[in-house]
Scaffold this active site. Sequence first.
Site, PDB file in Angstrom:
ATOM      1  N   PRO A  11       0.777  -1.228   0.000  1.00 27.69           N
ATOM      2  CA  PRO A  11       0.000   0.000   0.000  1.00 27.69           C
ATOM      3  C   PRO A  11       0.817   1.292   0.000  1.00 27.69           C
ATOM      4  CG  PRO A  11      -0.298  -1.239   2.035  1.00 27.69           C
ATOM      5  CD  PRO A  11       0.431  -2.122   1.089  1.00 27.69           C
ATOM      6  N   ASN A  12       0.327   2.206  -0.804  1.00 28.25           N
ATOM      7  CA  ASN A  12       0.840   3.583  -0.930  1.00 28.25           C
ATOM      8  C   ASN A  12       2.106   3.693  -1.769  1.00 28.25           C
ATOM      9  OD1 ASN A  12      -1.235   4.869   0.685  1.00 28.25           O
ATOM     10  ND2 ASN A  12      -0.303   3.803   2.414  1.00 28.25           N
ATOM     11  N   ARG A  19       5.288  11.773  -3.582  1.00 30.89           N
ATOM     12  CA  ARG A  19       5.056  12.344  -2.246  1.00 30.89           C
ATOM     13  C   ARG A  19       6.223  11.951  -1.335  1.00 30.89           C
ATOM     14  NH1 ARG A  19       1.408  14.183  -4.637  1.00 30.89           N
ATOM     15  NH2 ARG A  19      -0.829  14.199  -4.270  1.00 30.89           N
ATOM     16  N   TYR A  24      11.305   8.753   0.836  1.00 33.55           N
ATOM     17  CA  TYR A  24      11.266   7.673  -0.157  1.00 33.55           C
ATOM     18  C   TYR A  24      11.947   8.024  -1.481  1.00 33.55           C
ATOM     19  CZ  TYR A  24       7.942   5.785   3.192  1.00 33.55           C
ATOM     20  OH  TYR A  24       7.365   5.311   4.342  1.00 33.55           O
ATOM     21  N   ASN A  75       8.122  -5.675  -1.298  1.00 30.92           N
ATOM     22  CA  ASN A  75       8.072  -4.594  -0.308  1.00 30.92           C
ATOM     23  C   ASN A  75       6.618  -4.540   0.152  1.00 30.92           C
ATOM     24  OD1 ASN A  75       7.948  -2.326   1.237  1.00 30.92           O
ATOM     25  ND2 ASN A  75       9.093  -1.017  -0.189  1.00 30.92           N
ATOM     26  N   ALA A  78       3.285  -1.166   4.705  1.00 34.00           N
ATOM     27  CA  ALA A  78       2.766  -1.248   6.089  1.00 34.00           C
ATOM     28  C   ALA A  78       2.315  -2.659   6.455  1.00 34.00           C
ATOM     29  CB  ALA A  78       1.626  -0.257   6.260  1.00 34.00           C
ATOM     30  N   GLU A  99      12.988  -9.484   0.832  1.00 39.67           N
ATOM     31  CA  GLU A  99      12.151  -8.395   1.351  1.00 39.67           C
ATOM     32  C   GLU A  99      12.932  -7.092   1.223  1.00 39.67           C
ATOM     33  OE1 GLU A  99      11.164  -8.994   5.469  1.00 39.67           O
ATOM     34  OE2 GLU A  99      10.157  -7.051   5.657  1.00 39.67           O
ATOM     35  N   HIS A 101      12.875  -2.821   1.900  1.00 39.71           N
ATOM     36  CA  HIS A 101      12.292  -1.579   2.409  1.00 39.71           C
ATOM     37  C   HIS A 101      13.156  -0.431   1.914  1.00 39.71           C
ATOM     38  CE1 HIS A 101       9.409  -3.633   4.870  1.00 39.71           C
ATOM     39  NE2 HIS A 101      10.383  -4.466   5.210  1.00 39.71           N
ATOM     40  N   SER A 103      13.188   2.687   3.032  1.00 39.88           N
ATOM     41  CA  SER A 103      13.751   3.385   4.198  1.00 39.88           C
ATOM     42  C   SER A 103      14.328   2.352   5.166  1.00 39.88           C
ATOM     43  CB  SER A 103      12.656   4.202   4.893  1.00 39.88           C
ATOM     44  OG  SER A 103      11.636   3.339   5.391  1.00 39.88           O
ATOM     45  N   ARG A 108      13.399   4.081  12.275  1.00 43.30           N
ATOM     46  CA  ARG A 108      12.135   4.811  12.323  1.00 43.30           C
ATOM     47  C   ARG A 108      11.338   4.410  13.577  1.00 43.30           C
ATOM     48  NH1 ARG A 108       9.405   4.721   6.526  1.00 43.30           N
ATOM     49  NH2 ARG A 108       8.214   6.399   7.547  1.00 43.30           N
TER      50      ARG A 108
HETATM   51  O1  CA2 Z   1      10.589   1.780   3.663  1.00 45.74           O
HETATM   52  C1  CA2 Z   1       9.740   1.114   3.071  1.00 45.74           C
HETATM   53  O2  CA2 Z   1       9.895   0.694   1.924  1.00 45.74           O
HETATM   54  C2  CA2 Z   1       8.406   0.817   3.753  1.00 45.74           C
HETATM   55  O3  CA2 Z   1       8.024  -0.518   3.430  1.00 45.74           O
HETATM   56  C3  CA2 Z   1       7.422   1.818   3.181  1.00 45.74           C
HETATM   57  C4  CA2 Z   1       6.038   1.751   3.852  1.00 45.74           C
HETATM   58  C5  CA2 Z   1       6.158   1.801   5.356  1.00 45.74           C
HETATM   59  O4  CA2 Z   1       4.872   1.589   5.944  1.00 45.74           O
HETATM   60  C6  CA2 Z   1       7.110   0.742   5.883  1.00 45.74           C
HETATM   61  O5  CA2 Z   1       7.207   0.867   7.294  1.00 45.74           O
HETATM   62  C7  CA2 Z   1       8.487   0.913   5.274  1.00 45.74           C
HETATM   63  C8  CA2 Z   1       5.193   2.937   3.384  1.00 45.74           C
HETATM   64  C9  CA2 Z   1       5.030   3.029   1.928  1.00 45.74           C
HETATM   65  C10 CA2 Z   1       4.505   4.377   1.596  1.00 45.74           C
HETATM   66  O6  CA2 Z   1       5.000   4.739   0.340  1.00 45.74           O
HETATM   67  C11 CA2 Z   1       4.978   6.031  -0.011  1.00 45.74           C
HETATM   68  C12 CA2 Z   1       5.791   6.397  -1.039  1.00 45.74           C
HETATM   69  C13 CA2 Z   1       5.848   7.706  -1.441  1.00 45.74           C
HETATM   70  C14 CA2 Z   1       5.068   8.630  -0.825  1.00 45.74           C
HETATM   71  C15 CA2 Z   1       4.236   8.289   0.215  1.00 45.74           C
HETATM   72  C16 CA2 Z   1       4.183   6.966   0.610  1.00 45.74           C
END
Ligand code: CA2
Length: 145
Positions: A11-12, A19, A24, A75, A78, A99, A101, A103, A108
């Site tokens: 998701p996202n 964003r 990211y 990836n 959340a 896997e 990530h 970030s 975090r």
């Molecule tokens: O660091 C990562 O890749 C995460 O999997 C990203 C997730 C976060 O919930 C994990 O804890 C770590 C969030 C993805 C949101 O992606 C966005 C990308 C650009 C702008 C806004 C959100």
Amino acid sequence: MSGTIYILNGPNLNLLGKRQPEIYGTSTLADVSSSCAKVGEEFDLAVHLLQSNHEGQLIDWIHEARENAAGIIINPAAYSHTSVAILDALNTFEGPVLEVHISNIHKRETFRHHSYVSSRADGVIAGCGIEGYALAMRHVGALLS
Ligand code: CA2
């Protein structure tokens, strides 16, 4: 091509490059797809990159990968921190699972420090930005060679 690697995104991540660039970066999932395809050429592997905001869709793609993919790079976003269902689906997949990530989840909030998926993953890459996907692709290629 001798096989396909599914690159699944939760998701996202459709917002990647659009964003929160401070967390990211500015690259998009299309950039991820092309950098992984480039690494794939070295190993005779094709890539199939998918993104969904829905847990069940990600699980259906993992089931599909059982028939169609030599490896999975995921990836789970959340869902990493919440989804036993995605872990259970990955446990039915026989090939390598990496896997990624973008970030460094360990730098975090505490709730991001645990990932259910990590207990199935053959490797985990965090904090290397989108380069993490290409690194994962290289490792999957090596494991399959
Ligand atoms: O660091 C990562 O890749 C995460 O999997 C990203 C997730 C976060 O919930 C994990 O804890 C770590 C969030 C993805 C949101 O992606 C966005 C990308 C650009 C702008 C806004 C959100």
